[in-house]
Design a protein around this motif. Structure first.
Motif, PDB file in Angstrom:
ATOM      1  N   ARG A 154       2.603 -11.866 -14.730  1.00 57.69           N
ATOM      2  CA  ARG A 154       1.334 -11.164 -13.960  1.00 57.69           C
ATOM      3  C   ARG A 154       1.856 -10.871 -12.742  1.00 57.69           C
ATOM      4  NH1 ARG A 154      -4.792 -13.918 -13.644  1.00 57.69           N
ATOM      5  NH2 ARG A 154      -5.840 -12.076 -12.568  1.00 57.69           N
ATOM      6  N   ILE A 155       1.715  -9.605 -12.570  1.00 57.24           N
ATOM      7  CA  ILE A 155       2.142  -8.854 -11.228  1.00 57.24           C
ATOM      8  C   ILE A 155       0.966  -8.569 -10.277  1.00 57.24           C
ATOM      9  CG2 ILE A 155       4.416  -8.264 -12.237  1.00 57.24           C
ATOM     10  CD1 ILE A 155       3.286  -5.568 -12.425  1.00 57.24           C
ATOM     11  N   GLY A 156      -0.216  -8.469 -10.854  1.00 58.25           N
ATOM     12  CA  GLY A 156      -1.405  -7.972 -10.091  1.00 58.25           C
ATOM     13  C   GLY A 156      -2.745  -7.904 -10.890  1.00 58.25           C
ATOM     14  N   ASP A 157      -3.619  -7.351 -10.442  1.00 58.37           N
ATOM     15  CA  ASP A 157      -5.185  -7.239 -11.119  1.00 58.37           C
ATOM     16  C   ASP A 157      -5.573  -5.732 -11.026  1.00 58.37           C
ATOM     17  OD1 ASP A 157      -5.012  -9.998 -11.390  1.00 58.37           O
ATOM     18  OD2 ASP A 157      -5.855 -10.431  -9.602  1.00 58.37           O
ATOM     19  N   MET A 158      -6.158  -5.198 -12.021  1.00 59.57           N
ATOM     20  CA  MET A 158      -6.764  -3.911 -11.807  1.00 59.57           C
ATOM     21  C   MET A 158      -7.742  -3.850 -10.718  1.00 59.57           C
ATOM     22  SD  MET A 158      -8.574  -1.762 -14.815  1.00 59.57           S
ATOM     23  CE  MET A 158      -7.095  -2.007 -16.180  1.00 59.57           C
ATOM     24  N   GLY A 159      -7.805  -2.577 -10.102  1.00 64.18           N
ATOM     25  CA  GLY A 159      -8.513  -2.231  -9.101  1.00 64.18           C
ATOM     26  C   GLY A 159      -8.960  -0.911  -9.119  1.00 64.18           C
ATOM     27  N   ASN A 160      -9.287  -0.536  -7.705  1.00 65.72           N
ATOM     28  CA  ASN A 160      -9.892   0.868  -7.399  1.00 65.72           C
ATOM     29  C   ASN A 160      -9.344   1.338  -5.970  1.00 65.72           C
ATOM     30  OD1 ASN A 160     -11.178   3.291  -8.032  1.00 65.72           O
ATOM     31  ND2 ASN A 160     -13.148   2.376  -7.118  1.00 65.72           N
ATOM     32  N   SER A 161      -8.020   0.738  -5.679  1.00 63.02           N
ATOM     33  CA  SER A 161      -7.643   1.073  -4.404  1.00 63.02           C
ATOM     34  C   SER A 161      -6.945   2.442  -4.331  1.00 63.02           C
ATOM     35  CB  SER A 161      -6.626   0.060  -3.839  1.00 63.02           C
ATOM     36  OG  SER A 161      -5.631  -0.053  -4.832  1.00 63.02           O
ATOM     37  N   GLY A 162      -6.981   3.147  -3.161  1.00 63.43           N
ATOM     38  CA  GLY A 162      -6.313   4.429  -3.194  1.00 63.43           C
ATOM     39  C   GLY A 162      -7.222   5.483  -3.681  1.00 63.43           C
ATOM     40  N   ARG A 163      -6.372   6.514  -4.052  1.00 69.79           N
ATOM     41  CA  ARG A 163      -7.033   7.849  -4.303  1.00 69.79           C
ATOM     42  C   ARG A 163      -7.651   7.593  -5.991  1.00 69.79           C
ATOM     43  NH1 ARG A 163      -5.488  13.055  -6.327  1.00 69.79           N
ATOM     44  NH2 ARG A 163      -6.670  14.580  -5.387  1.00 69.79           N
ATOM     45  N   LEU A 210       6.121   1.688 -12.698  1.00 74.23           N
ATOM     46  CA  LEU A 210       5.087   1.858 -11.321  1.00 74.23           C
ATOM     47  C   LEU A 210       3.529   1.509 -11.776  1.00 74.23           C
ATOM     48  CD1 LEU A 210       4.989   4.313  -8.343  1.00 74.23           C
ATOM     49  CD2 LEU A 210       2.883   3.619  -9.656  1.00 74.23           C
ATOM     50  N   TYR A 211       3.132   0.671 -10.971  1.00 72.47           N
ATOM     51  CA  TYR A 211       1.379   0.074 -11.549  1.00 72.47           C
ATOM     52  C   TYR A 211       0.687   0.270  -9.999  1.00 72.47           C
ATOM     53  CZ  TYR A 211       4.645  -2.352 -14.521  1.00 72.47           C
ATOM     54  OH  TYR A 211       5.688  -2.854 -15.350  1.00 72.47           O
ATOM     55  N   GLY A 212      -0.263   1.081 -10.349  1.00 73.46           N
ATOM     56  CA  GLY A 212      -1.169   1.698  -9.127  1.00 73.46           C
ATOM     57  C   GLY A 212      -2.364   1.428  -9.252  1.00 73.46           C
ATOM     58  N   TRP A 242       0.848  -1.229   0.018  1.00 77.25           N
ATOM     59  CA  TRP A 242      -0.063  -0.055   0.076  1.00 77.25           C
ATOM     60  C   TRP A 242       0.899   1.102  -0.102  1.00 77.25           C
ATOM     61  CZ3 TRP A 242      -5.286   0.067  -0.271  1.00 77.25           C
ATOM     62  CH2 TRP A 242      -6.010   1.373  -0.120  1.00 77.25           C
ATOM     63  N   ALA A 243       0.636   2.106  -0.848  1.00 73.58           N
ATOM     64  CA  ALA A 243       1.089   3.488  -0.960  1.00 73.58           C
ATOM     65  C   ALA A 243       0.204   4.640  -1.043  1.00 73.58           C
ATOM     66  CB  ALA A 243       2.025   3.506  -2.210  1.00 73.58           C
ATOM     67  N   ASN A 244       0.554   5.763  -0.310  1.00 76.42           N
ATOM     68  CA  ASN A 244      -0.351   6.734  -0.320  1.00 76.42           C
ATOM     69  C   ASN A 244      -0.650   7.320  -1.651  1.00 76.42           C
ATOM     70  OD1 ASN A 244      -1.726   8.865   0.914  1.00 76.42           O
ATOM     71  ND2 ASN A 244      -0.033  10.150   1.207  1.00 76.42           N
ATOM     72  N   GLY A 245      -1.998   7.518  -1.813  1.00 74.88           N
ATOM     73  CA  GLY A 245      -2.358   7.951  -3.239  1.00 74.88           C
ATOM     74  C   GLY A 245      -2.399   6.727  -4.406  1.00 74.88           C
ATOM     75  N   TYR A 246      -1.661   5.948  -4.147  1.00 73.49           N
ATOM     76  CA  TYR A 246      -1.580   5.094  -5.355  1.00 73.49           C
ATOM     77  C   TYR A 246      -2.353   3.683  -4.881  1.00 73.49           C
ATOM     78  CZ  TYR A 246       2.371   7.328  -7.473  1.00 73.49           C
ATOM     79  OH  TYR A 246       3.062   8.349  -8.172  1.00 73.49           O
ATOM     80  N   GLY A 247      -2.716   3.435  -3.600  1.00 74.51           N
ATOM     81  CA  GLY A 247      -3.317   2.403  -3.061  1.00 74.51           C
ATOM     82  C   GLY A 247      -2.399   1.234  -3.313  1.00 74.51           C
ATOM     83  N   ARG A 248      -2.900   0.107  -3.596  1.00 72.81           N
ATOM     84  CA  ARG A 248      -1.988  -1.105  -3.630  1.00 72.81           C
ATOM     85  C   ARG A 248      -1.140  -0.813  -5.019  1.00 72.81           C
ATOM     86  NH1 ARG A 248      -7.084  -3.367  -2.439  1.00 72.81           N
ATOM     87  NH2 ARG A 248      -7.003  -4.228  -0.304  1.00 72.81           N
ATOM     88  N   MET A 249       0.161  -1.103  -4.887  1.00 75.37           N
ATOM     89  CA  MET A 249       1.155  -0.338  -5.853  1.00 75.37           C
ATOM     90  C   MET A 249       2.017  -1.426  -5.875  1.00 75.37           C
ATOM     91  SD  MET A 249       4.204   1.143  -6.308  1.00 75.37           S
ATOM     92  CE  MET A 249       4.384   2.258  -4.506  1.00 75.37           C
TER      93      MET A 249
END
Length: 446
Positions: free
Chosen positions: A407-416, A387-389, A368-375
């Motif tokens: 595959r490093i992650g999935d698209m989402g809506n976390s963070g700002r 960087l992938y936020g 978790w990173a401020n503004g980026y959510g799960r990054m």
């Protein structure tokens, strides 16, 4: 005045929309609702407004859906072209390498054959020189023998005349004359045999000259074939090299610096091709120099391939199921906080869309990173990082090695974030750059 105007408007409306009455009958009474012309006009205006608003909103939704579908199709086509060109380039590189290997084998065989021909030519030249030397000796001996024969014949003639004049001379002088005649006959036979041997040597010398000429012509034809092969290989290397060179320069990277770093920290499969070494330990021949140049070009292509894998030229969403919602640069803040710098690209898509690494590298941040959510942040070679936020899930951990396409992650809506999307950044030397520069540079080549 206002009453008179209202009366006139009411009269006009009544001609178009006469007063209507709606009767409501019950068991005990009958009532009615009066619909005046003004009321009817108001209902019609409100209904028409709602109808227009419904048509306008539906049009916006349909156009947005068509645009999203078009972007997805275009992205899918670009991704397919990217993969097809990459496969074609790889196949072409393998084909050129195989052709270079076969050309090198033919070149080595040709060199061996030329060496044999040169050895035979030198042997023929040595035999020709020996024959010419022998012919000169024989000719000198023949001239001396002919001169001695003529002198002996003259002496014999003189002796014969003297014997004829002196009939009573001793018989020993006549025997000597006969011996001289017999000697001359033997020498004449020897000279004839020598002349025949000389003729045979001349024929051998002519045959040696013809063989040398044929060898020279064969060598020239072999040189022409080698020139044609080298020309095709040089053209193929040049044609394959220029698009890669333009791709790196379009992304703002120095190809020479990249290749130097790849050579210093080479960790992929294979290795640089070693140049041809002269078998005589001397200066390289022109053909060997051209072969070295071609091999160096193939080595440069191999280094380009390694650099391309380690540089983020790929698309983080190769499925193409997205649309761009925000580009790189200054923009209005989505939460209404003025204009701010947007240091990446936003890809809007379905929740859980797979996100892939755009180049080989090492995960340096995952959480978790401020503004980026799960990054997730990945460090690549050549001072480049990505960087992938706003991810919904993270599938890698800090320190993990990843390859392009993992595959490093999935698209989402976390963070700002105001909706499901991927925020993608590329940094070179610690400074953010436009990721579209890398994506377009690769699409122009692949």
């Amino acid at each position: 005045m206002l009453t008179r105007l209202a009366y006139r408007i009411h009269a006009k409306l009544e001609t178009v929309l006469p007063e209507q009455r709606l009767f409501l009958k019950s068991d005990s009474a009958t009532r009615f609702i009066r619909l005046r012309p003004g009321t009817q006009a108001l209902v019609l205006v409100v209904g028409a407004g709602m109808l227009v608003w419904t048509i306008f909103a539906s049009s916006i939704v349909v156009m947005d859906s068509i645009s999203a579908g078009s972007d997805e199709d275009q992205a899918g086509v670009q991704q397919a072209l990217f993969e097809e060109r990459l496969t074609g380039l790889s196949n072409d590189r393998d084909l050129r390498a195989e052709e270079a290997s076969r050309a090198q084998e033919r070149f080595n065989l040709a060199l061996a054959e030329v060496s044999k021909m040169q050895a035979r030519l030198l042997e023929s030249e040595d035999r020709r020189k020996e024959l010419e030397t022998g012919i000169d000796v024989i000719q000198n001996t023949l001239r001396r023998t002919i001169r001695e024969r003529d002198e002996a014949r003259a002496a014999a003639d003189r002796a014969t005349l003297a014997l004829t004049a002196q009939a009573g001379a001793p018989s020993t002088e006549l025997g000597r004359a006969r011996d001289a005649v017999a000697t001359l006959e033997i020498m004449s036979g020897a000279l004839g045999a020598t002349a025949r041997e000389r003729d045979e040597m001349v024929k051998m010398a002519d045959a040696a000259r013809n063989e040398a000429a044929n060898t020279l012509r064969a060598k020239q034809e072999l040189q022409l074939r080698n020139d044609a092969i080298f020309a095709r290989l040089e053209e193929a290397v040049t044609v394959s090299m220029e698009p890669l060179d333009r791709m790196f320069r379009a992304a703002g990277l120095s190809p020479d610096d990249l290749l130097d770093q790849v050579r210093r920290g080479y960790s992929g499969q294979g290795g640089p091709m070693t140049p041809i070494i002269s078998t005589k330990g001397g200066i390289l021949t022109p053909d060997e120099a051209r072969a070295n140049t071609i091999l160096q070009g193939l080595d440069r292509m191999n280094m380009y391939r390694l650099a391309a894998v380690k540089t983020p030229f790929a698309n983080p969403i190769p499925s193409g199921r997205y649309r761009f919602t925000s580009g790189f640069g200054t923009r209005d803040d989505p939460t209404g906080r003025g204009r701010r710098m947007h240091e990446g690209l936003d890809f809007a898509g379905a929740y859980g869309t797979p996100i892939e690494a755009t180049a080989d590298g090492t995960v340096i941040e995952a959480g978790w990173a401020n503004g980026y959510g799960r990054m997730v942040k990945i460090r690549h070679d050549f001072g480049v990082s990505t960087l992938y936020g706003h991810l919904s899930e993270i599938h890698v951990s800090v320190g993990q090695k990843v390859s392009r396409g993992d595959r490093i992650g999935d698209m989402g809506n976390s963070g700002r974030s105001t909706g499901t999307h991927l925020h993608y950044e590329v940094h070179v030397g610690g400074r953010p750059v436009n990721p579209m520069t890398f994506i377009k540079a690769a699409s122009d080549v692949f």
